[in-house]
Design a protein around this motif. Structure first.
Motif, short mmCIF file in Angstrom:
data_model
loop_
_atom_site.label_atom_id
_atom_site.label_comp_id
_atom_site.label_asym_id
_atom_site.label_seq_id
_atom_site.Cartn_x
_atom_site.Cartn_y
_atom_site.Cartn_z
N TRP A 1 -8.48 5.89 12.82
CA TRP A 1 -8.49 5.69 11.37
C TRP A 1 -9.75 6.30 10.77
N SER A 2 -9.63 6.82 9.58
CA SER A 2 -10.81 7.28 8.86
C SER A 2 -11.71 6.09 8.57
N LEU A 3 -12.95 6.34 8.22
CA LEU A 3 -13.87 5.25 7.88
C LEU A 3 -13.34 4.46 6.68
N LEU A 4 -12.76 5.16 5.71
CA LEU A 4 -12.23 4.47 4.53
C LEU A 4 -11.13 3.50 4.92
N HIS A 5 -10.16 3.92 5.72
CA HIS A 5 -9.07 3.05 6.12
C HIS A 5 -9.56 1.91 7.01
N ALA A 6 -10.49 2.22 7.91
CA ALA A 6 -11.04 1.19 8.79
C ALA A 6 -11.79 0.13 7.98
N LEU A 7 -12.54 0.57 6.98
CA LEU A 7 -13.31 -0.37 6.16
C LEU A 7 -12.38 -1.24 5.32
N ARG A 8 -11.34 -0.66 4.78
CA ARG A 8 -10.39 -1.46 4.01
C ARG A 8 -9.71 -2.50 4.90
N TRP A 9 -9.32 -2.08 6.09
CA TRP A 9 -8.70 -3.00 7.05
C TRP A 9 -9.64 -4.17 7.37
N LEU A 10 -10.88 -3.82 7.65
CA LEU A 10 -11.85 -4.85 8.02
C LEU A 10 -12.13 -5.81 6.87
N PRO B 1 0.81 -1.22 0.00
CA PRO B 1 0.00 0.00 0.00
C PRO B 1 0.84 1.25 0.00
N ASN B 2 0.26 2.28 -0.63
CA ASN B 2 0.89 3.59 -0.48
C ASN B 2 0.36 4.22 0.79
N GLU B 3 0.73 5.46 1.04
CA GLU B 3 0.38 6.05 2.33
C GLU B 3 -1.11 6.26 2.48
N ASN B 4 -1.89 6.15 1.40
CA ASN B 4 -3.32 6.31 1.50
C ASN B 4 -4.04 4.97 1.54
N GLU B 5 -3.29 3.88 1.56
CA GLU B 5 -3.91 2.58 1.59
C GLU B 5 -3.49 1.87 2.86
N MET B 6 -4.33 0.91 3.30
CA MET B 6 -4.01 0.24 4.54
C MET B 6 -3.09 -0.92 4.32
N GLY B 7 -2.30 -1.20 5.31
CA GLY B 7 -1.40 -2.34 5.25
C GLY B 7 -2.02 -3.56 5.87
N VAL B 8 -1.21 -4.57 6.02
CA VAL B 8 -1.66 -5.84 6.58
C VAL B 8 -0.88 -6.07 7.86
N VAL B 9 -1.56 -6.44 8.92
CA VAL B 9 -0.86 -6.67 10.19
C VAL B 9 0.12 -7.82 10.04
N LEU B 10 1.34 -7.61 10.51
CA LEU B 10 2.33 -8.68 10.50
C LEU B 10 2.11 -9.53 11.72
N SER C 1 -20.30 -5.27 11.73
CA SER C 1 -19.28 -4.50 11.01
C SER C 1 -19.35 -3.02 11.39
N ALA C 2 -20.55 -2.49 11.52
CA ALA C 2 -20.71 -1.08 11.89
C ALA C 2 -20.08 -0.81 13.25
N LEU C 3 -20.27 -1.74 14.20
CA LEU C 3 -19.72 -1.55 15.55
C LEU C 3 -18.20 -1.69 15.55
N THR C 4 -17.70 -2.66 14.80
CA THR C 4 -16.24 -2.83 14.71
C THR C 4 -15.60 -1.61 14.08
N LEU C 5 -16.21 -1.08 13.03
CA LEU C 5 -15.68 0.10 12.35
C LEU C 5 -15.65 1.31 13.29
N ALA C 6 -16.67 1.45 14.09
CA ALA C 6 -16.71 2.57 15.04
C ALA C 6 -15.54 2.49 16.01
N PHE C 7 -15.23 1.28 16.49
CA PHE C 7 -14.10 1.11 17.39
C PHE C 7 -12.78 1.45 16.70
N LEU C 8 -12.58 0.96 15.48
CA LEU C 8 -11.34 1.22 14.76
C LEU C 8 -11.17 2.71 14.48
N MET C 9 -12.26 3.38 14.20
CA MET C 9 -12.19 4.81 13.95
C MET C 9 -11.82 5.58 15.22
N GLU C 10 -12.48 5.23 16.33
CA GLU C 10 -12.27 6.01 17.55
C GLU C 10 -10.98 5.65 18.27
#
Length: 384
Positions: free
Chosen positions: A338-347, A12-21, A325-334
């Motif tokens: 992470w922005s909603l876009l990055h959180a959604l890509r991660w998820l 990923p570039n700086e605007n894309e999410m990576g993968v947890v090692l 998914s909505a609840l998980t995304l809220a946690f990742l954002m807060e």
């Protein structure tokens, strides 16, 4: 073979999410583990408070800079992965084995071909579920025993040795796992795109012993007897799945779940004497209001993960796709900022069937604006 690996290993570039090692051998280079709480926006609350169904949620308010003005978060990017090309982490393999698209992907014999490149005794003692001994597919003298046409039916071809994280083709890799290297280059020569389990069998079984077996599970009827586990969203911490998985004691025990967020309207607590529950009576429709549910779930998850000792949280709804998914995304954002876009890509990288409905996405966009002070994500970008 389908072009899955290229998408998975895309850097990923700086605007894309990576993968947890994932946690692998100490000799392997890895990204530092991010602390659970990177930014504390709300005061902590006890499990008893968030588990109280009849409590007044309006009493739980964010920390404020000025009277009436909630403190805003500074956006952060998910850490980039540090995985050598040609390798895949144990956590990624875990999520692949438990992927669900309509039905569990593992029920499909052509979802993933796993080749155990260790000796026969090690294979018979224990191996990754559905794995085949490599010699039954790639013979040292006879070559490939499965036709190229048959090999091309598999979405993924995964190889593993006992250990190892050296770059493919390196002198050390050839010395550590010659059979695996031979299989890798023979399959590559046939036009396949095999990948290697980072850290080998020893790394995988250390994390997921319940996905290792002595049984040979190959044909479809046998695959339907396998247990499908929730997706691992944050390694060893946060999981997302279905109501059936939340009611399966073997899953709860094997994943060491301590806290459960239930996002269904009618679902009794399966293990009330041993687990802490947050019950949110939500419907998956265009009228459901999440204004209280999002911050409440986010704080409950954060409190569980920051507990001493740290808990493990399972978030679920009926199928583990929309409400959870909505609840998980809220946690990742807060709590990851992470922005909603990055959180959604991660998820979605970890749970491909993620699909919050349009109403939930709209409310998550509003929640993003509440957290960060402005909209960071466009609706068009997350509806693709």
């Amino acid at each position: 073979m389908k072009g899955w690996f290229g998408q998975l290993m895309h850097l990923p570039n700086e605007n894309e999410m990576g993968v947890v090692l994932s946690r692998v051998n100490n000799s392997c280079k890895r990204a530092p583990k991010e602390p659970v709480n990177t930014f504390q926006r709300v005061s902590s609350i006890s499990d008893r408070e968030v588990n109280s169904i009849g409590s007044d949620h309006s009493s739980i308010i964010p920390v404020q800079n000025k009277v009436g003005e909630p403190e805003l978060l500074v956006p952060a990017l998910p850490e980039k992965a540090c995985v050598e090309r040609g390798y895949i982490t144990p956590q990624q393999v875990y999520n692949l084995l438990n992927a669900e698209e309509g039905q569990p992907a593992l029920y499909d014999p052509y979802h993933i071909l796993i080749l155990d490149c260790r000796n026969a005794d090690r294979y018979q003692d224990s191996h990754v579920v559905t794995a085949r001994a490599a010699v039954t597919v790639i013979h040292p003298e006879l070559g490939c025993l499965i036709s190229c046409i048959e090999l091309q039916k598999y979405s993924i071809i995964l190889l593993y040795a006992e250990e190892g994280c050296s770059p493919v083709g390196s002198v050390k890799a050839k010395a550590d796992s010659p059979d695996l290297q031979r299989c890798f280059f023979q399959l590559s020569g046939l036009g396949m795109d095999p990948i290697i389990l980072l850290g080998g069998f020893s790394a995988f079984t250390a994390l997921y012993p319940f996905l290792c077996t002595r049984r040979m599970v190959l044909i479809e009827p046998e695959r339907h007897t396998l247990t499908i586990y929730p997706s691992e969203i944050l390694e060893g911490a946060l999981y997302q799945g279905s109501v059936a998985q939340a009611s399966d004691y073997r899953i709860i025990k094997n994943l060491h779940i301590t806290h459960v967020v239930t996002a269904t309207a009618n679902c009794p607590d399966a293990f009330p004497n041993t687990l802490s529950y947050l019950r949110l009576h939500l419907s998956d429709d265009a009228q459901q209001d999440l204004v209280e549910a999002l911050p409440l779930a986010s704080r409950f998850i954060d409190a569980a993960l920051r507990a001493e000792p740290a808990g493990r949280v399972l978030v679920h709804c009926s199928m583990g796709r929309s409400r959870s998914s909505a609840l998980t995304l809220a946690f990742l954002m807060e709590h990851r900022r992470w922005s909603l876009l990055h959180a959604l890509r991660w998820l979605k990288e970890r749970r491909a069937c993620t699909a919050p409905n349009l109403n939930f996405l709209s409310q998550l966009l509003t929640y993003e604006e509440t957290l960060f002070g402005s909209r960071l994500t466009r609706l068009d970008d997350i509806r693709r």
